[in-house]
Design a protein around this motif. Sequence first.
Motif, PDB file in Angstrom:
ATOM      1  N   ILE A   1      -4.554   5.203  10.923  1.00 29.95           N
ATOM      2  CA  ILE A   1      -4.916   6.511  10.379  1.00 29.95           C
ATOM      3  C   ILE A   1      -4.122   6.794   9.099  1.00 29.95           C
ATOM      4  O   ILE A   1      -4.665   7.309   8.106  1.00 29.95           O
ATOM      5  N   ALA A   2      -2.834   6.455   9.098  1.00 28.46           N
ATOM      6  CA  ALA A   2      -2.017   6.617   7.893  1.00 28.46           C
ATOM      7  C   ALA A   2      -2.543   5.731   6.763  1.00 28.46           C
ATOM      8  O   ALA A   2      -2.586   6.133   5.590  1.00 28.46           O
ATOM      9  N   TYR A   3      -2.949   4.516   7.108  1.00 30.38           N
ATOM     10  CA  TYR A   3      -3.500   3.573   6.133  1.00 30.38           C
ATOM     11  C   TYR A   3      -4.776   4.139   5.509  1.00 30.38           C
ATOM     12  O   TYR A   3      -4.997   4.031   4.298  1.00 30.38           O
TER      13      TYR A   3
ATOM     14  N   ILE B   1       4.207   0.962  -2.896  1.00 29.92           N
ATOM     15  CA  ILE B   1       3.968   0.619  -4.298  1.00 29.92           C
ATOM     16  C   ILE B   1       2.682   1.271  -4.804  1.00 29.92           C
ATOM     17  O   ILE B   1       2.705   2.108  -5.710  1.00 29.92           O
ATOM     18  N   MET B   2       1.548   0.917  -4.211  1.00 32.75           N
ATOM     19  CA  MET B   2       0.261   1.339  -4.756  1.00 32.75           C
ATOM     20  C   MET B   2       0.051   2.849  -4.661  1.00 32.75           C
ATOM     21  O   MET B   2      -0.379   3.483  -5.633  1.00 32.75           O
ATOM     22  N   LEU B   3       0.344   3.450  -3.515  1.00 33.11           N
ATOM     23  CA  LEU B   3       0.129   4.884  -3.345  1.00 33.11           C
ATOM     24  C   LEU B   3       0.999   5.723  -4.278  1.00 33.11           C
ATOM     25  O   LEU B   3       0.479   6.562  -5.025  1.00 33.11           O
ATOM     26  N   PRO B   4       2.328   5.535  -4.300  1.00 34.75           N
ATOM     27  CA  PRO B   4       3.132   6.366  -5.205  1.00 34.75           C
ATOM     28  C   PRO B   4       2.829   6.124  -6.680  1.00 34.75           C
ATOM     29  O   PRO B   4       2.842   7.062  -7.486  1.00 34.75           O
ATOM     30  N   MET B   5       2.516   4.880  -7.068  1.00 36.82           N
ATOM     31  CA  MET B   5       2.235   4.604  -8.471  1.00 36.82           C
ATOM     32  C   MET B   5       0.869   5.152  -8.888  1.00 36.82           C
ATOM     33  O   MET B   5       0.673   5.542 -10.046  1.00 36.82           O
ATOM     34  N   SER B   6      -0.075   5.199  -7.958  1.00 33.83           N
ATOM     35  CA  SER B   6      -1.379   5.806  -8.265  1.00 33.83           C
ATOM     36  C   SER B   6      -1.222   7.300  -8.513  1.00 33.83           C
ATOM     37  O   SER B   6      -1.777   7.858  -9.475  1.00 33.83           O
TER      38      SER B   6
ATOM     39  N   ILE C   1       0.826  -1.214   0.000  1.00 33.45           N
ATOM     40  CA  ILE C   1       0.000   0.000   0.000  1.00 33.45           C
ATOM     41  C   ILE C   1       0.857   1.260   0.000  1.00 33.45           C
ATOM     42  O   ILE C   1       0.670   2.162  -0.829  1.00 33.45           O
ATOM     43  N   PHE C   2       1.808   1.360   0.934  1.00 29.73           N
ATOM     44  CA  PHE C   2       2.539   2.615   1.136  1.00 29.73           C
ATOM     45  C   PHE C   2       3.690   2.825   0.149  1.00 29.73           C
ATOM     46  O   PHE C   2       3.987   3.971  -0.213  1.00 29.73           O
TER      47      PHE C   2
END
Length: 476
Positions: free
Chosen positions: A267-269, A191-196, A188-189
Amino acid sequence: MSVLDTGVILAYFLLLIVVGILGAKKAKTAEDYALAGRNLGLFIYLGCLSAVILGGASTIGTAKLGYQFGLSGMWFVFMIGLGITLLGLFFIRQIYGANVTTISELLGRRYNQEARLISAIVAAIYTLMVSVTQVIGMGSIIHAVLGWPMTTSMLVGGGIVLFYTILGGMWSVTMTDIIQFLVMTIGIFFIMLPMSLSRVGGWEALSQQLSASHFDFTSIGWSSIFQYFLLYTLGMIVSQDIWQRVFTARTTKIARGGAVYAGVYSIAYALALSIIGMCAVIVFPTISDPQNVFASMSLAILPHGLLGLILASVCSALMSTASGTLLASSTLISHDILKQYWLKNMSDQHVVRLSRIITLVVGVIAIIFAIWIQDVLVALDVAYAILSGAIFVPVILGFFWKKATAKAGLYSMVISSLVVFAGLALEGLSSTKPIMYGIVASIVSMILFSYWRPASHLQPDHQVVIEEWEDEQKVL
């Protein structure tokens, strides 16, 4: 999906099965099976606690809400994080040193055995319904990426979790949860978030393409925010699957610190998943089912290999919560109902065997319910409405109000449970009102019955129970 992605997911499933088998070798006693020997250090405890509170509804549901409401979609999981933080700050001291296995056992000490039975039934229903949400989530992910029928997907995902949970209980759950915590954190933190964000041109481009309402933290509405507080913040404080993880910590300090850190992580998630959902608005301006936002984004932006890892991370979140809640439900049934009333003289080995059988039965029921309901957020609302509406008030007043009597605690749980079930039937499964009805009924019942039969007029044995409870809390 490529062969590589499918291979990554299947390899991950196989790893969980192997680790579950290894965990079975450590589950020698009933305490090992239910609480992993009460011997977890801070990192392992933090990972397990974070993994169990952030399940399929947290991942899939927050991405869905982020797509629909923007940053305001984070309130759902934010309230989960707030609840676990409050648990760590204000309640760990009262519950950790009591040396119990379940929340119902603690309520039995404070009130009476009838209260223990009623609370065990209510909490077992709650944990069962949370398991249902995770099976639905696993089914939706497997269905979206592999193209299998939804029913088949839920049977496969639920079956894998059920297999390793039955084998090793909390030890297997602990070992698999650490893997799942690491995979979901990286997925999530990092791979997915920065690539989104990269796919839509970065944060600045995202802010220019979306309306201002997507960046308003209250656009979801104060009524929804309050609903999440009632359901999840209050629910976290009195949730058996959470308490069962608390009892696995080696010390009170570890139990308390790990809970606070898990709340911050949650909360960060929540923020990360909301942003991913917002990016999906640009990538998919129209989508037939918002519940598939996360899976659709993964398929659209990730290269082969990483796609398999990300989808494995979502399955990690789903499986960790499913295994924890399955185990919690079976522990309540075996420890607080069957062993207390029908199988009192069972040996420790027989208790472990009974727990495995009950876990199997609960798991099968959860899969059947998941196939029937097939909506993550609706199933989760039902679960937390039952828990918060019926259990929260007796637990809190039991800790902090000396005048609360055994009969009041029992009648409060019975009346509020009936009120919640009736409210769900009349108002609908997704309505906020049943939980509020339940809390009000619980408070009124506690006050009326406590003053109607005050502690000074109790039978001598009931008075002794309350005095012993007060002495124990002073020591803790």
